[in-house]
Design a protein around this motif. Structure first.
Motif, mmCIF file in Angstrom:
data_model
loop_
_atom_site.group_PDB
_atom_site.id
_atom_site.type_symbol
_atom_site.label_atom_id
_atom_site.label_comp_id
_atom_site.label_asym_id
_atom_site.label_seq_id
_atom_site.Cartn_x
_atom_site.Cartn_y
_atom_site.Cartn_z
ATOM 1 N N LEU A 220 35.471 27.728 47.180
ATOM 2 C CA LEU A 220 36.552 27.491 46.228
ATOM 3 C C LEU A 220 36.865 28.724 45.395
ATOM 4 O O LEU A 220 37.977 28.880 44.896
ATOM 5 N N ALA A 221 35.893 29.621 45.215
ATOM 6 C CA ALA A 221 36.093 30.757 44.304
ATOM 7 C C ALA A 221 36.587 32.001 45.017
ATOM 8 O O ALA A 221 37.383 32.755 44.462
ATOM 9 N N PRO A 223 38.774 32.434 47.323
ATOM 10 C CA PRO A 223 40.227 32.569 47.413
ATOM 11 C C PRO A 223 40.830 33.299 46.214
ATOM 12 O O PRO A 223 41.813 34.019 46.371
ATOM 13 N N ALA A 224 40.248 33.125 45.021
ATOM 14 C CA ALA A 224 40.797 33.821 43.854
ATOM 15 C C ALA A 224 40.710 35.333 44.048
ATOM 16 O O ALA A 224 41.643 36.069 43.728
ATOM 17 N N LEU A 263 46.468 38.978 34.042
ATOM 18 C CA LEU A 263 46.466 38.010 35.143
ATOM 19 C C LEU A 263 45.382 38.356 36.150
ATOM 20 O O LEU A 263 44.679 37.486 36.662
ATOM 21 N N LEU A 267 42.144 36.087 37.413
ATOM 22 C CA LEU A 267 41.840 35.825 38.825
ATOM 23 C C LEU A 267 40.462 36.349 39.172
ATOM 24 O O LEU A 267 39.651 35.668 39.809
ATOM 25 N N PHE A 270 37.774 34.287 37.600
ATOM 26 C CA PHE A 270 37.719 32.933 38.146
ATOM 27 C C PHE A 270 36.888 32.947 39.430
ATOM 28 O O PHE A 270 36.222 31.970 39.772
ATOM 29 N N VAL A 318 34.297 26.778 34.690
ATOM 30 C CA VAL A 318 35.050 26.703 33.427
ATOM 31 C C VAL A 318 34.492 27.649 32.376
ATOM 32 O O VAL A 318 34.592 27.390 31.184
ATOM 33 N N TRP A 320 34.815 31.279 32.993
ATOM 34 C CA TRP A 320 35.102 32.638 33.432
ATOM 35 C C TRP A 320 35.574 33.568 32.318
ATOM 36 O O TRP A 320 35.267 34.753 32.343
#
Lengths: 588, 224
Positions: A220-221, A223-224, A263, A267, A270, A318, A320
Motif C-alpha cells: 500500500l505504501a 505506490p506513493a 506535495l 508523498l 506517506f 497516519v 507520516w
C-alpha cells in the motif's frame, strides 16, 4: 501481473525437480534459491553502502587528511548510503530474502503460490540494483540530493548528480517497486492461501506475522513512492511542474512554475514512514522467534504480539507528517501527528516488555543468534526512547537536522534491524546451508558490532544536543560547535572503521563455514517451527518429500511441563497418539 | 483532505474486518495436539492474488487522484476542455465490461457459441476504447494542449496513460484466453473448461474494476 499466475499452474502441480545448473541456480523458481539470490545481492550492495559510510566517516573524522573527498562526493555518499541501506539492503533482505525463505517453510507449503512471478521479482530487483549502480559510472556520478530526494534541490542545477544521477535513481526506484509488488503479491497470497493443514493464522510463527503485515504495508505504501518518482522524473526530463516552483537559479528564471515541493514531501513520507515499519515488523517477528527458541520458553503474550504487529502496521499510515514538522504546517496537524506518533509507542513498548518477559527465568542459551537478539533489545529500546523526544513537535524543532536525529534513526532502524538480520542469518544458517558457522568468530563479530555501534551512535546524540547540524561536509570553525566535537567525530570515525572491518570477520565466517563448517543436524537449536522439521537439510526442492506436514499446535511449545523434550514441534500430534480432530481438516 | 480521510477510513475498515473475520482472538496455546481447521477459503489463489493486486492499483490511483485534487486548487491550473470523444470511449468500455460479464454467464449456462462471441467482442470493444483514448490525446495535442504546458495537461496525459497501460495488461491476458478459445475447446475436458472459466472470471472482474476506475477518473477530469 496477477494473471501470470495462471500460466504457473502446471508448474505448481507437477513440481518437476529442476535438472540443469541453470534452471536450478540461475533461472530458478524455487523460493529457497530465490531467497538466497535476493540475500546475496542485498548483502553485496549493503557492503557498498557500508564502504560509503566509511568514506563519510573519514571526511567527518579527519577533514584535513581526507582531502580526496570533495563536498560533491560527500553528498553523493550520503545519498547513496541512505537509499541503498533502507531500500536495497533492508527491505530486500527482510522481505525478498527471509520472506521468501521462511514463508513456505514455516507455513508448510511446497513453494510460493506464483513461483514464476517470484523469479521475475528477483530479476527485476537485480535490474534495479544494476541501474542504481550504473549511476556511479556516469560522468557526474550518482545523485547527491540526500536520500529523501527533496525537490526543488534534487533536480536543480548545481546539485551533485543533477544530470544523470537523479534520473537513474528514480528509474531504479520505480523498478524496485515493480519487483517488490510482484514479490509482495506472492507473500500475501501464499500466507492467505497456502498454509498447510492445521496452520491457523494464530498458529503462525511471529516471523510470518511480521513479514505478512510488513508486506501489506509495502504494497500500500510503495505506490506513493512510485507516484512521487514518476512525477519527479517528468519534472526533470520533460519539464513539467508538479513539484517545481518558479525559481531564480544562477541568475536565470527557471522553466518551472507553480509546483509544490511540499506535495512531494507528503508523498515521500506517506511511503517513508510505513517503510520504517516495513523494515521493523519482520525484524520484530524474527527476533521473537529467535528469543523464544534460545530461551527455551514460549513467547510471552503471543496474541498481544500479533495485535501489536497489526496495530503498529495500521498506525504507521497516519504518522507520516512527523517527518515534516519543520516544513511548516497547521499547528492542529502537528498536534494530530505528534499524538499518533506517541500512540505508536504503546504497542511498540508492549513488544519490548514481552521480549524481556520471554527471557525472564528462561533457560537462556547464549548462542550467537541469541546474543544478537538480546543486543537488539538494547539498541531498539535506546532508539525507541529517543524517538519519543523527536515525536514531540516542540522538542523536535530544535533537534531537527542535528546529529541527534542521525543517532536516533541509525539506532532504531539501522543498527536494530541489522542486529536482527545477523541473528536471523546465524539462526537459520544451519538450515540454509547444512553447515554450522564458527562460534568463536560469531561471538567476536557480535561484541565488536554491538559495542562498536554504541561507540558510533551514542556520541552522535550528544553532539546533536550541542547543536551540530547534520548533512554538513565539514563543521569548520562555527561558533556553535565546540572544539571538542572534532575529537568526538574522530572517535566515532575510528569506531566506524573498526565495526566495518568486523563485518569482514562475518563474511569470512559465512564463506569459510560453507566448506569447512561442521555438518549441521536438521534441528540444531531444538526449534518447534516447521522449517526445522524438513526431511532434508538443507530442505530439498518441494520442501517436504511425499506428504505435507500437519500442524497440531502453536509455534511456541517450549519446556512444556511433563513433556519428554524441552520442545514439541508444531507437527507433533497429541502425545497419546490419537490424532485429534482429524475430521476437521480442510479441502485444501 | 476529504479523500485522505476516506483512504484512512478504508484502511481502518479493512483492519477491523481482519479482526472480526479472521478470529485473531483465538488462543493458540489452548489447542495443543489438535489439527484445527486452517480457515483457508476455497478461492483459487489467482483470485486472491488479483484482489491483492487491485488493492495496490487502488492505492496507486488514489494517490494520483489526491495529487490531482490538491494540485488543481492552485491558481495556475488551466483545465482542458473535455474532448467529447471521451463519452464515446466510456461507452466502449461499458460495452466491453458487459460483454465480459455476458461471456461469464454464458459459460456457466454452457452456451459456448455465444460465450465465444461475447468474449471476442469484449476484447474488440476494449481495443476501440484504447484507439479512442489515443485519438483523444491527438485532439488535445493538436489543439495546443501540450504535455508540459500546464499541470492540468500533464495530469490528463499521465493518468489516462496509466489507466490505458492497465487496460493493455488486461488485453494481454484476453489475447491468451481468446487464443485458447479460438483453437477450440474440448467441452468434455473439465480441467480445460475450468481453466477458461477462471480466466474469464478474472478478466471480467478486472474489467469491471477498470471501468469503475475510469468512471472516477472521468468524473475528476470533467469536474475540474
Amino acid at each position: 501481473m496477477a494473471y501470470v499466475s495462471i500460466a504457473d499452474k502446471d508448474h505448481e502441480q507437477h513440481m518437476h525437480d529442476p535438472q540443469s545448473f541453470i534452471t536450478k541456480y540461475i533461472w530458478s523458481q524455487d523460493h529457497k534459491v530465490i531467497a538466497i539470490q535476493y540475500a546475496l545481492v542485498a548483502i553485496f550492495v549493503g557492503l557498498i553502502a557500508m564502504g560509503l559510510s566509511v568514506m563519510m566517516r573519514l571526511q567527518l573524522g579527519f577533514p584535513e587528511w581526507a582531502t580526496f573527498i570533495t563536498p560533491e562526493e560527500y553528498y553523493q555518499y550520503v545519498t547513496m548510503h541512505g537509499m541503498i541501506m533502507v531500500i536495497y539492503l533492508l527491505t530486500a533482505l527482510f522481505l525478498g530474502g527471509f520472506g521468501n525463505y521462511l514463508i513456505p517453510l514455516q507455513l508448510g507449503a511446497r513453494d510460493m503460490v506464483f513461483p514464476y512471478m517470484n523469479m521475475l521479482s528477483f530479476w527485476v530487483y537485480l535490474l534495479s540494483v544494476i541501474v542504481l549502480l550504473i549511476s556511479f559510472f556516469i560522468p557526474d556520478g550518482p545523485t547527491g540530493a540526500g536520500w529523501t530526494l527533496y525537490p526543488p534541490q534534487a533536480i536543480s542545477e548545481g546539485t551533485p548528480g543533477d544530470g544523470g544521477g537523479i534520473v537513474f535513481m528514480l528509474a531504479s526506484l520505480s523498478l524496485f517497486i515493480v519487483a517488490f509488488t510482484m514479490g509482495g503479491l506472492n507473500y500475501v497470497t501464499t500466507v492467505l492461501q497456502a498454509r498447510t493443514r492445521g496452520m491457523t493464522l494464530m498458529r503462525m510463527p511471529l516471523s510470518i506475522w511480521g513479514i505478512f503485515v510488513a508486506t501489506i504495508l509495502g504494497l500500500l505504501a510503495f505506490p506513493a513512492l512510485l507516484v512521487a518518482a514518476i512525477m519527479m522524473l517528468l519534472d526533470r526530463v520533460i519539464g513539467t511542474s508538479f513539484f517545481m516552483p518558479a525559481m531564480l537559479t544562477l541568475g536565470e528564471t527557471s522553466e518551472f512554475s507553480g509546483g509544490s515541493p511540499i506535495l512531494f514531501q507528503h508523498l515521500f513520507w506517506f511511503f517513508g514512514h510505513p517503510e520504517v515499519y516495513i523494515v521493523a515488523l519482520p525484524a520484530f517477528g524474527m527476533v521473537s522467534d529467535v528469543l523464544a527458541t534460545h530461551a527455551r520458553k514460549n513467547i510471552f503474550g503471543y496474541r498481544m504480539m500479533v495485535w501489536a504487529i497489526v496495530g503498529i502496521g495500521a498506525l504507521s499510515f497516519v504518522v507520516w507528517a512527523h517527518h515534516m514538522y519543520v516544513s511548516g504546517m497547521n499547528p492542529y496537524f502537528g498536534f494530530f501527528f505528534a499524538t499518533t506518533t506517541l500512540i505508536i509507542a504503546v504497542p511498540t513498548a508492549l513488544k519490548v516488555y514481552n521480549w524481556v518477559l520471554t527471557l525472564w527465568k528462561g533457560d537462556l542459551r547464549l548462542t550467537v543468534p541469541m546474543l544478537f537478539a538480546i543486543g537488539f533489545i538494547f539498541t531498539f529500546t535506546h532508539g525507541g526512547l529517543t524517538g519519543l523526544f523527536l515525536g514531540n513537535v516542540t522538542v523536535d524543532l530544535p533537534l531537527s537536522d542535528t546529529y541527534f536525529v542521525v543517532g536516533h534513526f541509525h539506532m532504531v532502524m539501522g543498527v536494530s534491524p541489522v542486529l536482527v538480520l545477523f541473528a536471523a542469518i546465524y539462526h537459520w544458517y544451519p538450515k540454509i546451508t547444512g553447515r554450522m558457522f564458527n562460534n568463536t568468530l560469531g561471538t567476536i563479530h557480535f561484541w565488536f558490532t554491538l559495542l562498536g555501534t554504541y561507540a558510533i551512535y551514542l556520541p552522535m546524540h550528544y553532539i546533536g544536543f550541542l547543536g551540530v547540524p547534520r548533512r554538513y561536509y565539514a563543521n569548520g570553525t562555527m561558533d556553535i560547535v565546540d572544539e571538542s566535537v572534532q575529537l568526538q567525530n574522530a572517535g566515532m570515525s575510528v569506531a566506524a572503521i573498526i565495526v566495518a572491518l568486523t563485518q569482514l570477520i562475518f563474511l569470512f565466517n559465512m564463506i569459510w563455514s560453507l566448506k569447512y563448517g561442521k555438518k549441521a543436524p536438521g534441528n540444531p537449536w531444538g526449534g518447534t517451527t516447521l522449517e526445522w522439521q524438513t526431511p532434508q537439510t538443507p530442505a530439498a526442492h518441494g520442501n517436504w518429500g511425499e506428504n505435507l506436514p500437519e500442524v497440531h499446535r502453536w509455534a511456541y511449545d517450549f519446556s512444556v511441563p511433563g513433556a519428554e523434550k524441552d520442545f514439541t514441534p508444531q507437527n507433533e500430534p497429541a502425545s497419546d497418539g490419537v490424532p485429534v480432530g482429524r475430521d476437521h481438516g480442510v479441502n485444501h | 483532505m476529504n479523500i485522505t480521510l476516506l483512504f484512512v477510513a478504508l484502511a481502518a475498515a479493512i483492519i477491523l474486518w481482519f479482526f472480526v473475520i479472521r478470529r485473531l482472538r483465538a488462543k493458540p496455546w489452548t489447542t495443543e495436539g489438535i489439527l484445527e481447521r486452517n480457515n483457508i477459503t476455497s478461492l483459487p489463489a489467482e483470485k486472491v492474488g488479483l484482489w491483492a493486486f487491485l488493492a495496490v492499483v487502488t492505492s496507486l490511483f488514489s494517490l494520483f487522484f489526491i495529487m490531482y485534487a490538491e494540485r488543481s486548487g492552485y491558481p495556475d491550473w488551466r483545465p482542458l476542455p473535455d474532448p467529447s470523444i471521451l463519452w464515446v470511449n466510456t461507452f466502449f468500455l461499458i460495452m466491453a465490461s458487459i460483454c465480459y460479464q455476458l461471456s461469464r454467464n454464458l459459460l456457466n449456462s454452457k452456451n459456448y457459441k455465444y460465450m465465444k462471441i461475447s468474449l471476442y467482442l469484449g476484447g474488440i470493444f476494449t481495443i476501440f476504447f484504447i484507439l479512442g483514448q489515443i485519438s483523444a490525446w491527438q485532439m488535445a495535442y493538436s489543439s495546443g494542449f501540450f504535455f508540459a504546458t500546464n499541470p492540468a495537461n500533464t495530469f490528463f496525459y499521465l493518468i489516462t496513460g496509466l489507466h490505458g497501460l492497465h487496460i493493455l495488461g488486461g488485453l494481454f491476458v484476453w489475447i491468451k484466453t481468446a487464443l485458447k478459445v479460438w483453437n477450440g475447446l474440448e467441452y468434455n475436458n473439465l480441467n480445460q473448461i475450468a481453466g477458461i472459466r477462471l480466466s474469464i472470471q478474472l478478466c471480467s472482474f478486472y474489467w469491471h474494476y477498470l471501468l469503475l476506475l475510469w468512471l472516477v477518473l472521468f468524473y475528476l477530469l470533467s469536474t475540474t
